[in-house]
Design a protein around this motif. Structure first.
Motif, PDB file in Angstrom:
ATOM      1  N   SER A 184       0.863  -1.190   0.000  1.00  0.00           N
ATOM      2  CA  SER A 184       0.000   0.000   0.000  1.00  0.00           C
ATOM      3  C   SER A 184       0.893   1.231   0.000  1.00  0.00           C
ATOM      4  O   SER A 184       2.109   1.122   0.170  1.00  0.00           O
ATOM      5  CB  SER A 184      -0.840   0.055   1.277  1.00  0.00           C
ATOM      6  OG  SER A 184      -1.834  -0.907   1.269  1.00  0.00           O
ATOM      7  N   ALA A 185       0.264   2.391  -0.099  1.00  0.00           N
ATOM      8  CA  ALA A 185       0.977   3.655   0.099  1.00  0.00           C
ATOM      9  C   ALA A 185       1.274   3.807   1.586  1.00  0.00           C
ATOM     10  O   ALA A 185       0.625   3.187   2.422  1.00  0.00           O
ATOM     11  CB  ALA A 185       0.098   4.802  -0.371  1.00  0.00           C
ATOM     12  N   THR A 199      -2.537   8.346   0.811  1.00  0.00           N
ATOM     13  CA  THR A 199      -3.670   8.304  -0.119  1.00  0.00           C
ATOM     14  C   THR A 199      -4.729   9.331   0.301  1.00  0.00           C
ATOM     15  O   THR A 199      -5.259  10.061  -0.542  1.00  0.00           O
ATOM     16  CB  THR A 199      -4.267   6.888  -0.192  1.00  0.00           C
ATOM     17  OG1 THR A 199      -3.198   5.952  -0.362  1.00  0.00           O
ATOM     18  CG2 THR A 199      -5.238   6.745  -1.345  1.00  0.00           C
ATOM     19  N   GLU A 214       1.556   4.201  -3.960  1.00  0.00           N
ATOM     20  CA  GLU A 214       2.032   2.813  -4.014  1.00  0.00           C
ATOM     21  C   GLU A 214       3.315   2.690  -4.835  1.00  0.00           C
ATOM     22  O   GLU A 214       4.115   1.782  -4.613  1.00  0.00           O
ATOM     23  CB  GLU A 214       0.941   1.900  -4.591  1.00  0.00           C
ATOM     24  CG  GLU A 214      -0.095   1.375  -3.592  1.00  0.00           C
ATOM     25  CD  GLU A 214      -1.089   2.409  -3.072  1.00  0.00           C
ATOM     26  OE1 GLU A 214      -1.123   3.531  -3.616  1.00  0.00           O
ATOM     27  OE2 GLU A 214      -1.820   2.092  -2.114  1.00  0.00           O
ATOM     28  N   PHE A 246      -3.418  -1.703  -5.416  1.00  0.00           N
ATOM     29  CA  PHE A 246      -4.466  -0.690  -5.583  1.00  0.00           C
ATOM     30  C   PHE A 246      -4.610  -0.181  -7.020  1.00  0.00           C
ATOM     31  O   PHE A 246      -5.580   0.459  -7.347  1.00  0.00           O
ATOM     32  CB  PHE A 246      -4.119   0.462  -4.619  1.00  0.00           C
ATOM     33  CG  PHE A 246      -5.025   1.655  -4.541  1.00  0.00           C
ATOM     34  CD1 PHE A 246      -6.405   1.516  -4.370  1.00  0.00           C
ATOM     35  CD2 PHE A 246      -4.495   2.950  -4.578  1.00  0.00           C
ATOM     36  CE1 PHE A 246      -7.212   2.645  -4.229  1.00  0.00           C
ATOM     37  CE2 PHE A 246      -5.301   4.069  -4.447  1.00  0.00           C
ATOM     38  CZ  PHE A 246      -6.656   3.913  -4.272  1.00  0.00           C
ATOM     39  N   ARG A 262     -10.978   2.317  -2.348  1.00  0.00           N
ATOM     40  CA  ARG A 262     -10.188   2.418  -1.127  1.00  0.00           C
ATOM     41  C   ARG A 262     -10.000   1.043  -0.488  1.00  0.00           C
ATOM     42  O   ARG A 262     -10.920   0.233  -0.456  1.00  0.00           O
ATOM     43  CB  ARG A 262     -10.840   3.395  -0.135  1.00  0.00           C
ATOM     44  CG  ARG A 262     -10.923   4.832  -0.648  1.00  0.00           C
ATOM     45  CD  ARG A 262      -9.571   5.382  -1.115  1.00  0.00           C
ATOM     46  NE  ARG A 262      -8.521   5.302  -0.123  1.00  0.00           N
ATOM     47  CZ  ARG A 262      -8.275   6.231   0.804  1.00  0.00           C
ATOM     48  NH1 ARG A 262      -9.046   7.307   0.865  1.00  0.00           N
ATOM     49  NH2 ARG A 262      -7.269   6.102   1.647  1.00  0.00           N
ATOM     50  N   GLY A 263      -8.781   0.814  -0.028  1.00  0.00           N
ATOM     51  CA  GLY A 263      -8.467  -0.493   0.549  1.00  0.00           C
ATOM     52  C   GLY A 263      -8.138  -1.526  -0.513  1.00  0.00           C
ATOM     53  O   GLY A 263      -8.000  -2.720  -0.229  1.00  0.00           O
ATOM     54  N   GLY A 264      -7.974  -1.063  -1.773  1.00  0.00           N
ATOM     55  CA  GLY A 264      -7.869  -1.975  -2.909  1.00  0.00           C
ATOM     56  C   GLY A 264      -6.627  -2.849  -2.961  1.00  0.00           C
ATOM     57  O   GLY A 264      -6.610  -3.846  -3.700  1.00  0.00           O
ATOM     58  N   SER A 265      -5.598  -2.526  -2.175  1.00  0.00           N
ATOM     59  CA  SER A 265      -4.403  -3.385  -2.204  1.00  0.00           C
ATOM     60  C   SER A 265      -4.711  -4.798  -1.700  1.00  0.00           C
ATOM     61  O   SER A 265      -4.048  -5.755  -2.093  1.00  0.00           O
ATOM     62  CB  SER A 265      -3.288  -2.783  -1.352  1.00  0.00           C
ATOM     63  OG  SER A 265      -2.937  -1.527  -1.853  1.00  0.00           O
ATOM     64  N   ASP A 266      -5.704  -4.910  -0.826  1.00  0.00           N
ATOM     65  CA  ASP A 266      -6.111  -6.253  -0.369  1.00  0.00           C
ATOM     66  C   ASP A 266      -6.556  -7.088  -1.576  1.00  0.00           C
ATOM     67  O   ASP A 266      -6.243  -8.272  -1.699  1.00  0.00           O
ATOM     68  CB  ASP A 266      -7.293  -6.167   0.610  1.00  0.00           C
ATOM     69  CG  ASP A 266      -6.960  -5.389   1.870  1.00  0.00           C
ATOM     70  OD1 ASP A 266      -5.796  -5.422   2.289  1.00  0.00           O
ATOM     71  OD2 ASP A 266      -7.879  -4.741   2.423  1.00  0.00           O
TER      72      ASP A 266
HETATM   73  N1  ASP Z   1      -3.585   3.152  -0.460  1.00  0.00           N
HETATM   74  C1  ASP Z   1      -4.912   2.762  -0.823  1.00  0.00           C
HETATM   75  C2  ASP Z   1      -5.914   3.290   0.192  1.00  0.00           C
HETATM   76  O1  ASP Z   1      -5.519   3.940   1.155  1.00  0.00           O
HETATM   77  C3  ASP Z   1      -5.052   1.294  -1.028  1.00  0.00           C
HETATM   78  C4  ASP Z   1      -4.764   0.447   0.178  1.00  0.00           C
HETATM   79  O2  ASP Z   1      -4.071   0.884   1.099  1.00  0.00           O
HETATM   80  O3  ASP Z   1      -5.224  -0.693   0.215  1.00  0.00           O
HETATM   81  O4  ASP Z   1      -7.080   3.076   0.049  1.00  0.00           O
END
Ligand code: ASP
Ligand code: ADP
Ligand code: MG
Length: 412
Positions: A41-42, A47, A74, A137, A151-155
């Motif tokens: 992630s970043a 982000t 990222e 992400f 958001r949260g897309g790295s998962d």
């Molecule tokens: N950096 C992105 C976010 O804050 C993706 C992630 O962290 O999963 O949503």
């Protein structure tokens, strides 16, 4: 060699020390003989900062440019992680989404992954590289534009890579040591679960438990990825954290297994809508065209051909919703008197697969909230969840009292 996917979230790569610590964890798995795909992630906060810049520059922004900006955090951590591994004498290199290429559809800011070719990275593994560090992400659309996965897309990047490379496991390293019965940051009594069923995790995630992005759980379920959530701050054994798995692998379970909340909800009411066949299709069609994610909907009883229509959506989409409704009113497509937005609401939900076979959960939930003097504004239910919209100021209280009422601090 067997492949392992390890994902590090924002707090786990928040500074160079944390990146070094994460890289050491990767080194441990490389030493065990795995080829590792690291998804980063970043750095935490980055982000959000960039989203803020975009909103300030252009409130109803072009989502293609939003993606160009917010995907960049990222890129930094992917390069830094590869450099850190190289300093540890682990052969590693970084990939940005478009270099893989991780191909998505064109739904900017909420894109879905369509394809992850494996040949490029596998060829490098074949040449002795041991770690592929991939920027989470982000991807690239068929038109060649940079996209992001929400958001949260790295998962989701992590689980998709685990599926594409047939990884032995997908480990999600974060700032909590697993999935809890509710967010441990707002309820002291939250209990860590050793295992949680895909269906429950899917509901909890979609109802706001941000520990995993919803889409990542969907993908893990579909491709049967062995998905684990664990802390990047503690020494870890192979059994640490929480395993997200099929229902059949869990022996005992409570009726309610988790409480989720979503803080940034808005309740919008269209007052006195001219009621006619097709009105709901018109309203929700134009909201959808404007990119508004409508969640709950209630239509009141119609009197003299007019009705009130209430829906909820994320607070940051209120401006889009208002614009879409104003345009529909101007064009004569929808006739209503007023649109009232209540932006101080939150959604609290109880989730459990046990609800399928046990009644009385809704009654107990409503009674608990009533005893705390909390008024319920909207209710929605499905087979395994009950959600209510309440005033945001009562959100923590609601989560804690429901956690107590359903005795989630005790194992089944
Ligand atoms: N950096 C992105 C976010 O804050 C993706 C992630 O962290 O999963 O949503
Ligand atoms: P990352 O940056 O590693 O992706 P996130 O902030 O996205 O981490 O997700 C981890 C956070 O999810 C935790 O810090 C916690 O506050 C929150 N959270 C919400 N619900 C839960 C839950 N049921 N179990 C664990 N964590 C939860
Ligand atoms: Mg996250």
């Amino acid at each position: 060699m067997p492949v392992l996917v390890m994902k590090f979230g924002g707090t786990s790569v928040a500074n160079l020390d944390r990146i070094r610590r994460a890289a050491k964890r990767v080194g441990v798995e490389v030493a065990k003989g795995y080829d590792v795909i690291v998804i980063v992630s970043a750095m935490s906060g980055k982000t959000n900062e960039m989203v803020g810049w975009v909103n300030e520059t252009s409130p109803l922004y072009d989502a293609r440019e939003y993606d160009a900006v917010v995907s960049s955090g990222e890129n930094v951590t992917a390069g830094l992680m590869a450099l850190t591994l190289q300093e540890m004498d682990v052969p590693a290199r970084s990939w940005q989404g478009w270099q893989v290429p991780l191909i998505t559809n064109s739904a900017h800011s909420a894109a879905r992954i369509e394809e992850i070719p494996t040949d490029n990275i596998n060829a490098k593994f074949g040449e002795g590289m041991r770690v592929a560090v991939v920027a989470g992400f982000q991807g690239v659309s068929p038109e060649g534009r940079i996209t992001t996965l929400g958001r949260g897309g790295s998962d989701t990047t992590a689980v998709a890579f685990a599926a594409a490379f047939d990884a032995e496991r997908c480990d999600i390293y974060t700032d909590v040591d697993g999935v809890y019965t509710t967010d441990p940051r707002i309820a002291d009594k939250a209990r860590k679960l050793d295992k949680i069923a895909f269906e429950e995790m899917l509901e909890l995630a979609s109802l706001g438990a941000k520990v995993l992005q919803t889409r990542s759980v969907e993908l893990a379920m579909r491709y049967n990825v062995k998905l684990r959530v664990l802390s990047s701050f503690e020494e870890q054994s192979d059994e640490a954290g929480t395993l997200v798995c099929a229902e059949e692998e869990i022996m005992e379970s409570n009726v309610v297994n988790g409480i989720a909340y979503s803080r940034d909800e808005a309740k919008m009411t269209l007052i006195s809508v001219a009621d006619r066949p097709g009105i709901a299709a018109s309203i929700f069609g134009s909201l959808s065209d404007a990119g508004v994610n409508v969640d709950m909907i209630i239509q009141n009883i119609s009197e003299e051909g007019r009705t009130d229509m209430t829906f909820s959506c994320p607070t940051d989409q209120v401006a889009r919703a208002e614009k879409a409704m104003a345009e529909s009113k101007d064009s004569g497509e929808i006739n209503f008197h007023d649109l009232v937005a209540d932006i101080d609401v939150a959604k609290v939900s109880a989730v459990g697969i046990g609800m399928r076979s046990q009644s009385g959960v809704a009654a107990k939930m409503f009674k608990t909230l009533c005893d705390e003097g909390i008024n319920i504004k909207v209710i929605a239910t499905s087979e395994i969840k009950i959600s209510v919209l309440i005033d945001r100021k009562y959100m923590e209280l609601a989560v804690q009292s429901l956690h107590d009422a359903f005795e989630l601090d005790k194992a089944a």
